[in-house]
Design an enzyme around this catalytic site. Structure first.
Site, PDB file in Angstrom:
ATOM      1  N   ASP A 102      12.854 -73.717 -34.169  1.00 22.76           N
ATOM      2  CA  ASP A 102      11.867 -74.126 -35.062  1.00 22.76           C
ATOM      3  C   ASP A 102      11.506 -75.697 -34.941  1.00 22.76           C
ATOM      4  OD1 ASP A 102      14.261 -75.466 -35.937  1.00 22.76           O
ATOM      5  OD2 ASP A 102      13.580 -75.320 -38.283  1.00 22.76           O
ATOM      6  N   GLU A 103      11.519 -76.296 -33.837  1.00 17.58           N
ATOM      7  CA  GLU A 103      11.077 -77.589 -33.720  1.00 17.58           C
ATOM      8  C   GLU A 103      10.989 -78.099 -32.314  1.00 17.58           C
ATOM      9  OE1 GLU A 103      14.055 -80.845 -34.579  1.00 17.58           O
ATOM     10  OE2 GLU A 103      15.472 -79.409 -34.885  1.00 17.58           O
TER      11      GLU A 103
ATOM     12  N   ASP B 147       8.112 -79.708 -36.834  1.00 16.89           N
ATOM     13  CA  ASP B 147       9.277 -78.987 -37.346  1.00 16.89           C
ATOM     14  C   ASP B 147       8.635 -77.885 -38.431  1.00 16.89           C
ATOM     15  OD1 ASP B 147      11.691 -78.423 -38.234  1.00 16.89           O
ATOM     16  OD2 ASP B 147      12.332 -80.427 -38.314  1.00 16.89           O
TER      17      ASP B 147
END
EC number: 2.7.7.7
Length: 425
Positions: free
Chosen positions: A117-118, A24
């Site tokens: 983003d993860e 993350d």
DNA sequence: TCTGGGGTCCTAGGACCC
DNA sequence: TCTGGGGTCCTAGGACCC
């Protein structure tokens, strides 16, 4: 997975051992902005929308003032007046995201992005080559930092649920490996809202039973939790409280994954998450409006946006949903399923208009309208039933011309005539 | 000048069919 | 005379995630 102590259900048998990393990015949007503008180094940075928007990302400096993702921008500015406020740049974030995914792909082929983003990485097959989860996590974090100039945090465990919780606990710029034997000890002291899929409403439900921590829930009879949360959801929360979670990383494919966490089917390793289930767009007005002409014009614009994306994705859909949010934030949806699937702007808008008319709004103050199309299927192989008197390919051909022009000249170049302002040629 | 925009999935009731 | 269930589709709302 550790054997639960008294009161816990038995873990599922015959589970294929996995090692899952959840990676993350830390304050992703704000971090990318800071990376590209050194003058922002050490400064509170808030990335967010317009005057009615919310915070999309806040640097850790801004978080120290109480700024969080999701709070209204107006409140964020009050909390942290000295912050540098930036508009989001999704094209940039997407580019960075692709580069980061490439790094993941060099570590394992089983990568499941959850958002820009993860991602989950199943690294079981990489252990021999690259070392244990701690070594692989360190490798990923070093490469992301060196090659992209941003930091990320890593959680590692043998289930995706625990890996997800662990990465959050590791933030910022850290990593946390939770061995199977430590899972229960790790989870039980945490507030129950830390579990993936347990949000504010669920926390409030459990609070009414006096259940605050994951351990509280774990040591409450399953049937009690189920009565409070519903049979299926309650059972899954109870399982998760013991670290029991047989969902696997669904790598190898598209970006889709359930964000609620729970109902993700226990996919097969490397399985394709499958095509999108729906395409939609909505927009909050700068100020509330009760003008039907304004509402319909916005619905047309949103319909055109949605169908253009459907055509680009080569899908057609049958079910059209119109969403209206009123000034008091109450929200209604109305749905109509067409007999034949379509991606034609004109046809979807026909349905949108009918549904909207059926609402019978009488000068209600409206804050937001939205359009969504569901029941998608690949366009290939769908044969259209021509309605009597309909010109074959009439509207569809017009849409394709619009798409080509938009590709060449930009979205603003071509739009329905009724979207042109008064006085425009 | 409170509360975005993109999604996913679940629930529950009613219609309809067998 | 009284009384069926299961499956599927559709619709509206809600919870959750980033």
């Amino acid at each position: 997975m550790s054997a639960p102590t008294a009161g816990g259900p038995a873990p599922p048998p015959d589970r294929v051992p996995t090692t899952v990393l959840h990676v993350d990015m830390d304050a992703f949007y704000a971090a990318v902005a800071t990376r590209d503008d050194p003058s922002l180094q050490g400064v509170p940075v808030i990335v967010g929308g317009g005057h009615r928007g919310v915070v999309l990302s806040a640097s850790y400096e801004a978080r120290r003032s109480g700024v969080r993702s999701g709070i209204p921008m107006t409140r964020a500015r009050r909390l942290c007046p000295e912050a540098e406020v930036l508009r989001p740049d999704y094209a940039l974030y997407s580019a960075v995201s692709r580069s980061v995914l490439e790094i993941f792909g060099q570590v394992t082929p089983v990568v499941q992005p959850l958002s820009l983003d993860e991602a989950f990485l199943d690294v079981q097959g990489s252990v021999r080559l690259l070392g244990g989860p701690a070594e692989i996590g360190a490798l990923v974090r070093a490469r992301v930092h060196d090659e992209q100039g941003i930091t990320c945090s890593v959680g590692a465990a043998d289930t995706i649920g625990v890996a997800k919780v662990a990465s959050k606990r590791a933030k910022p710029d850290g990593q946390l490996v939770v061995p199977a034997a430590d899972v229960v000890g790790f989870l039980h002291p945490l507030p129950v809202g830390e579990l993936w899929g347990v949000g504010d409403k669920t926390v409030a439900q459990l609070e009414r039973l006096g259940l605050r921590t994951v351990g509280d829930v774990a040591h409450t009879p399953r049937s009690t939790v189920q009565r409070a949360l519903g049979r299926a959801f309650g059972a899954q929360v109870h399982d998760l409280a013991w670290g029991i979670d047989d969902r696997l990383v669904a790598g190898g494919g598209g970006p889709r994954a359930s964000q609620r966490g729970f109902p993700l089917p226990a996919g097969v390793l490397g399985s394709d998450p499958g095509p999108d289930r729906s395409v939609g767009a909505d927009e909050t007005f700068g100020r509330d409006t009760d003008d039907p002409q304004v509402l319909l014009r916005e619905l047309l614009r949103l319909t055109a946006k949605v169908t253009a994306r459907m055509r680009a994705a080569e899908v057609v859909g049958r079910t059209v949903t119109v969403k209206v949010r009123f000034a008091d934030f109450t929200t209604i949806t109305r749905t109509r399923t067409r007999s034949e699937p379509t991606d034609v702007t004109h046809e979807v808008y026909d349905t949108v208009r009918q549904v909207f008319a059926g609402l019978g709004l009488q000068r209600a103050r409206v804050r937001l309208v939205g359009v969504r199309v569901e029941n998608l299927q690949p366009r290939r192989g769908v044969t259209r039933q021509l309605v009597l008197g309909e010109r074959p390919q009439g509207w569809a051909e017009a849409d394709r011309a619009v798409d080509r022009a938009a590709t060449r000249f930009g979205d603003a170049a071509v739009r329905p005539a009724s979207l042109l302002g008064p006085g425009r040629p």
